[in-house]
Design a protein around this motif. Structure first.
Motif, mmCIF file in Angstrom:
data_model
loop_
_atom_site.group_PDB
_atom_site.id
_atom_site.type_symbol
_atom_site.label_atom_id
_atom_site.label_comp_id
_atom_site.label_asym_id
_atom_site.label_seq_id
_atom_site.Cartn_x
_atom_site.Cartn_y
_atom_site.Cartn_z
ATOM 1 N N ARG A 60 1.231 -16.016 12.258
ATOM 2 C CA ARG A 60 -0.443 -15.887 11.902
ATOM 3 C C ARG A 60 -1.433 -16.674 13.019
ATOM 4 N NH1 ARG A 60 -2.395 -15.286 7.013
ATOM 5 N NH2 ARG A 60 -3.568 -16.861 6.629
ATOM 6 N N ASP A 82 1.546 -8.178 4.258
ATOM 7 C CA ASP A 82 0.948 -8.483 4.668
ATOM 8 C C ASP A 82 0.977 -9.089 6.632
ATOM 9 O OD1 ASP A 82 -0.609 -9.824 3.081
ATOM 10 O OD2 ASP A 82 0.630 -11.070 2.795
ATOM 11 N N HIS A 139 -1.878 -7.130 9.586
ATOM 12 C CA HIS A 139 -2.643 -8.235 10.299
ATOM 13 C C HIS A 139 -1.726 -8.813 12.000
ATOM 14 C CE1 HIS A 139 -4.939 -7.600 6.897
ATOM 15 N NE2 HIS A 139 -3.733 -8.542 6.366
ATOM 16 N N LYS A 179 -3.298 -7.746 15.679
ATOM 17 C CA LYS A 179 -3.353 -8.318 16.397
ATOM 18 C C LYS A 179 -3.165 -8.081 18.282
ATOM 19 C CE LYS A 179 -4.120 -12.155 13.684
ATOM 20 N NZ LYS A 179 -4.042 -13.601 12.824
#
Length: 275
Positions: free
Chosen positions: A119, A146, A149, A153
């Protein structure tokens, strides 16, 4: 799904040969790393499997302060670079900080983002900026959807060469479980999906000052993952796992690799024929 380029060597993904990322958890010495890389290349060449040599130059997320971390960035990259040149194989290692990325990208064909850091926006964006293939391990704390994401990026930074790796989800204390639904879910994000066959049977922190593992489950879970349609496998292998300096309990003995790969290929080929 279009194949993802691996350093000019080959492509990974649907319609391409099964991919294997394999090597020791960490570089213990150039001799051991070279021995493993040579053996795995011979096996994968014989079986028609694409091979990326994997070894960490630094393991920054060890359980204990006393755990062996590796030779470090400079020496580790030199060793990986020589293996790449001598054996003509692509190489992958994990990066933990933005400051490591430029030097790592000079040698590595694939930059690996550790699960704990999947993340970290700055790390993902900096890795994407190198133009190298990026392999992102799904955090043990994330649902498979999830990962869109993390993919966003990297692709939003102008790099569409992304691999996603499943390594299990936290399941109570010191335990992981692999949800087979995660493979088609992550593949729907438009990226080849890799199954981490050895970290998925790890028991994080389960040996007190280090992680334990349940090596006996590597084969059944790997067979299940390949049946579920993964594009590749990630395995830590070692000539003598019980004496390995890192992740020995969940590493596959090197002399068992070819037998396992033959079983896996039979399943993979059935999938390909059916498709």
């Amino acid at each position: 799904m279009a194949g993802v380029e691996i350093g000019g060597f080959f492509k990974a993904g649907s319609g391409n040969p099964l991919l294997l990322m394999a090597g020791p958890c960490v570089i213990e010495s150039e001799e051991i790393a070279g021995q493993i890389a040579t053996t795995v290349k011979e096996i994968t060449t014989r079986l028609g499997i694409s091979f990326i040599f994997k070894a960490s130059f630094d393991k920054a997320n060890r359980t204990s302060l006393d755990s062996y971390r590796g030779p470090g960035l400079e020496e580790g990259l030199e060793i990986l670079g020589r293996i790449r040149q001598d054996l003509n194989v692509p190489v992958i290692s994990d990066v933990h900080e933005v400051a490591q990325i430029d030097k790592a990208a000079e040698v590595l064909d694939v930059l690996q983002i550790p699960a704990f850091l999947c993340r970290q926006t700055d790390l993902l964006v900096a890795a994407a900026g190198t133009g190298k293939t990026i392999s992102v391990k799904k955090g043990q704390f994330l649902a498979p959807w999830d990962m869109e994401h993390a993919v966003g990026k990297i692709k939003g930074s102008g790099n569409d060469k992304v691999l996603l790796t499943e390594r299990g989800a936290s399941f109570g204390y010191n335990n992981l479980v692999v949800d087979m639904r995660s493979f088609p879910i992550m593949r729907s994000l438009g990226c080849p999906v890799i199954y981490d066959a050895t970290h998925s049977i790890q028991l994080p922190g389960g040996a007190g000052g280090s992680s334990g593992g349940q090596r006996q489950f590597i084969e059944p879970l790997t067979k299940a993952a390949v049946a579920a349609g993964v594009d590749g496998l990630f395995m830590e292998v070692h000539p003598d796992p019980d004496r390995a300096l890192c992740d020995g309990p969940n590493s596959l003995p090197l002399d068992e690799l070819e037998t396992l790969l033959k079983k896996i290929l039979a399943i993979h080929n059935c999938n390909s024929s059916a498709g």
